[in-house]
Scaffold this motif. Sequence first.
Motif, short mmCIF file in Angstrom:
data_model
loop_
_atom_site.label_atom_id
_atom_site.label_comp_id
_atom_site.label_asym_id
_atom_site.label_seq_id
_atom_site.Cartn_x
_atom_site.Cartn_y
_atom_site.Cartn_z
N TYR A 47 0.85 -1.19 0.00
CA TYR A 47 0.00 0.00 0.00
C TYR A 47 0.88 1.23 0.00
O TYR A 47 2.06 1.20 0.39
CB TYR A 47 -0.98 0.02 1.18
CG TYR A 47 -0.35 -0.09 2.55
CD1 TYR A 47 0.21 1.02 3.18
CD2 TYR A 47 -0.34 -1.30 3.23
CE1 TYR A 47 0.77 0.92 4.44
CE2 TYR A 47 0.22 -1.41 4.48
CZ TYR A 47 0.77 -0.30 5.09
OH TYR A 47 1.32 -0.40 6.33
N GLU A 50 3.32 7.22 1.04
CA GLU A 50 3.32 8.66 0.80
C GLU A 50 3.56 8.93 -0.67
O GLU A 50 4.05 8.07 -1.41
CB GLU A 50 4.38 9.35 1.65
CG GLU A 50 5.80 8.91 1.36
CD GLU A 50 6.80 9.63 2.24
OE1 GLU A 50 6.40 10.62 2.87
OE2 GLU A 50 7.97 9.21 2.29
N ARG A 550 -9.34 4.36 6.15
CA ARG A 550 -8.22 3.82 5.41
C ARG A 550 -7.88 4.77 4.27
O ARG A 550 -8.62 5.73 4.01
CB ARG A 550 -8.52 2.42 4.88
CG ARG A 550 -9.73 2.32 4.00
CD ARG A 550 -9.96 0.90 3.51
NE ARG A 550 -8.81 0.39 2.79
CZ ARG A 550 -8.06 -0.62 3.23
NH1 ARG A 550 -8.33 -1.20 4.38
NH2 ARG A 550 -7.03 -1.05 2.53
N LEU A 551 -6.77 4.53 3.60
CA LEU A 551 -6.37 5.44 2.54
C LEU A 551 -7.43 5.49 1.46
O LEU A 551 -8.13 4.51 1.20
CB LEU A 551 -5.03 5.01 1.95
CG LEU A 551 -4.97 3.81 1.00
CD1 LEU A 551 -3.72 3.89 0.16
CD2 LEU A 551 -5.00 2.51 1.77
N SER A 579 -1.17 15.37 9.22
CA SER A 579 -0.39 14.21 9.64
C SER A 579 0.12 14.46 11.04
O SER A 579 0.48 15.59 11.40
CB SER A 579 0.78 13.97 8.68
OG SER A 579 1.66 15.07 8.69
N SER A 605 -10.34 12.72 1.91
CA SER A 605 -9.35 11.85 1.28
C SER A 605 -8.13 11.70 2.18
O SER A 605 -7.49 12.69 2.55
CB SER A 605 -8.93 12.43 -0.08
OG SER A 605 -7.98 11.60 -0.70
N ILE A 606 -7.81 10.45 2.52
CA ILE A 606 -6.61 10.14 3.30
C ILE A 606 -5.56 9.63 2.32
O ILE A 606 -5.74 8.59 1.69
CB ILE A 606 -6.91 9.09 4.38
CG1 ILE A 606 -8.00 9.61 5.32
CG2 ILE A 606 -5.65 8.72 5.15
CD1 ILE A 606 -8.42 8.61 6.38
N PRO A 607 -4.45 10.34 2.16
CA PRO A 607 -3.49 9.99 1.10
C PRO A 607 -2.70 8.72 1.36
O PRO A 607 -2.27 8.06 0.42
CB PRO A 607 -2.57 11.21 1.03
CG PRO A 607 -2.69 11.87 2.35
CD PRO A 607 -4.08 11.61 2.83
N TYR A 608 -2.46 8.36 2.62
CA TYR A 608 -1.72 7.13 2.91
C TYR A 608 -2.00 6.70 4.35
O TYR A 608 -2.44 7.50 5.18
CB TYR A 608 -0.21 7.31 2.68
CG TYR A 608 0.42 8.48 3.41
CD1 TYR A 608 0.83 8.38 4.73
CD2 TYR A 608 0.61 9.69 2.75
CE1 TYR A 608 1.42 9.44 5.38
CE2 TYR A 608 1.20 10.76 3.41
CZ TYR A 608 1.60 10.63 4.72
OH TYR A 608 2.17 11.69 5.37
N PRO A 609 -1.78 5.42 4.66
CA PRO A 609 -2.05 4.93 6.01
C PRO A 609 -1.11 5.57 7.03
O PRO A 609 -0.01 6.02 6.70
CB PRO A 609 -1.80 3.42 5.91
CG PRO A 609 -1.85 3.12 4.45
CD PRO A 609 -1.36 4.35 3.75
N TRP A 612 -3.10 10.18 11.97
CA TRP A 612 -3.61 11.45 11.48
C TRP A 612 -4.37 12.18 12.59
O TRP A 612 -4.73 11.58 13.60
CB TRP A 612 -4.56 11.24 10.28
CG TRP A 612 -3.87 10.70 9.07
CD1 TRP A 612 -3.66 9.39 8.76
CD2 TRP A 612 -3.28 11.47 8.03
NE1 TRP A 612 -2.99 9.29 7.57
CE2 TRP A 612 -2.74 10.54 7.09
CE3 TRP A 612 -3.15 12.83 7.77
CZ2 TRP A 612 -2.08 10.95 5.94
CZ3 TRP A 612 -2.50 13.24 6.61
CH2 TRP A 612 -1.97 12.30 5.71
#
Length: 635
Positions: A47, A50, A550-551, A579, A605-609, A612
């Motif tokens: 996954y 970043e 989740r992302l 972040s 929108s969450i760009p990566y796990p 946050w």
Amino acid sequence: MMSGMHLAGRRARLFTRLAVIALLVTGGLTLDLASVAVTRPAYAHAYLLESSPVDGQVLDRTPAEVRLRFNEAVNLGQRSIQLLDVTGKKLSIGASDYSDGKANTARTSLPPNLAEGTYVVAWRVTSADSHVVSGAFSFSVGHPSSMAVPVEQDVDPAVPVVDAIGRGLAFLGVALVLGGALFVAVLWPAGRADRRGRRIVWSGFAALTAGTVVVLLVQGPYAEGTSLSGVFDPDLLGATLSTRLGQALLARLVIVLALGVAFGIAVRPILLSADTVAVRHAPLSADTVAVRSAPLPVGIGAAEAEATGESETTGEGEAAGSTRRVALPAFAAVGAVALMLTWTLADHAQTGIQTWLAVPATSLHLLAMALWLGGLILLAACVVIPAGRREPTRAISLEPALRRFSLLAQICFAVIAVTGLYLAWRQVGTWGALGGTDFGRLLLVKLVLVLAVLALAAGARRFVRRRGREPLGLDAAPSAALRRLRRSVAGEVVLGIAVLSITAVLVNTAPARASYAPPVDSTVPFPAAAADAAPGLRGGSVEVKIEPARLGSNVADIYINGRDGSLVAVPEVSGALESRDRTIPALPVKVAAAEPGHYVANSMSIPYPGDWVLRLDIRISDFDETPVRVPFTAR
């Protein structure tokens, strides 16, 4: 006579060479696994950690490149990174390659001076467990576009379907090859003279080969997201062969070929005495037919061979027989292990936690399933037959085979249960993931089917135990008990194939432990200092629910509660996603009122796990605004 001895010696030498080949293949795969375990950490599906630019970022000028960093090493293809403009048109960009030689970081250069507006980066890579993962994010140059940017999905839906069919065919084939061959050679030695049993095993070789070839050819289009016609693209095939999965599939084909040659030799006598040769060239009398069809068990000794007319009195004949008795079981064991490793070294087992235990556990799980189901199919083909169409001698010879298979099935089920429980825990992890993911739900269906198989198997086991060493009556007119046995065996075969089909789908499904993201439900107290400006909020709280946490796109429900738990309306709520380590700028979150006191962010929108913070700026009057921070973790 001399020609027979010479042929036996050649076959003995061939067995030795085949065993060496299988040992080399197995050893190479095992060493490859060890090197992977040492050189890189193990995860489940890859996954995105970043990206640069980050999702939703607005830039003053065109970035020089797009850079992606994943949690594990990934395989890149020709279309791993694509850039789309506001109309959905694909723009010409540089080739995708690894950044700074790191296999978990991909990059591509962008054309200079992009027009102002929003762009979408669509990415598609193959993770370490051979499964394809994809995603997309957007960034803007100058200012965002006023319209949404469409993301073209040109993946042929037939590709994953054909891939699943190929995997299922390979699973069925390996069951017939291993379980069927064991049934014919060990549990029912007389079956080596039975044409039907041999045909079933050979059909297993054909299914295993065909399924492996299908997966090998389809993996290229599957990884690149192209149509099914890509199976004829030599570049895609070459790219597949350079991956871990492609090498495992190629090794599987070599092992299948070697095992096929070995099985062909095993079902024929290794040496013909002069008397036997004379008999086989005699006219076809009833006695001649009986001699020709007499089976030669795998472990036959000199005395038994002499009694059957298959004398091994010469030095070379005895050496050939001894080599066969030792080489055949050893080769079969090595070949079975090698076949299992071609699955477990390129799949879920070699990613995630405890790979050192998961690989042997998965191999044992698949091997036990193959031995049970393959033997069951052979048993069904021999038992589920009207009595009038079966010769009495053939029926009587099946009675010891039925008892032996009953014992084998118990051992296989014990192995399946122990390894299955461990693998379920490893790939699911939590009770919530069991019912909250596709993988978990498929696993529950598989469990129900296995329990149904166990119930049918218990009935068949009772049939065998009640009769002890007495004849089972397979050559007589079918009794009610025998008819129940036949129905039980047929039902086990049908359910076993269903279990095998679900297993093929599970192989292409992300493990629940990696895909499950428990919904966020967090409540923080309303700041006491701000409550002075809004007495109705004194002692109140802010509750935030985020799904799926989740992302990618998420929905955040925000409830502003008074002291008594009732909803309290405020003039305005705005939000931003930060972040927790503040390595990237805050991302704006659009919040709208759903009802008084209830506010919703429908496309957060969450760009990566990772960790946050959802920062909410709550305006409580015309002049007062208070921030509320809600920390959470996204998978």
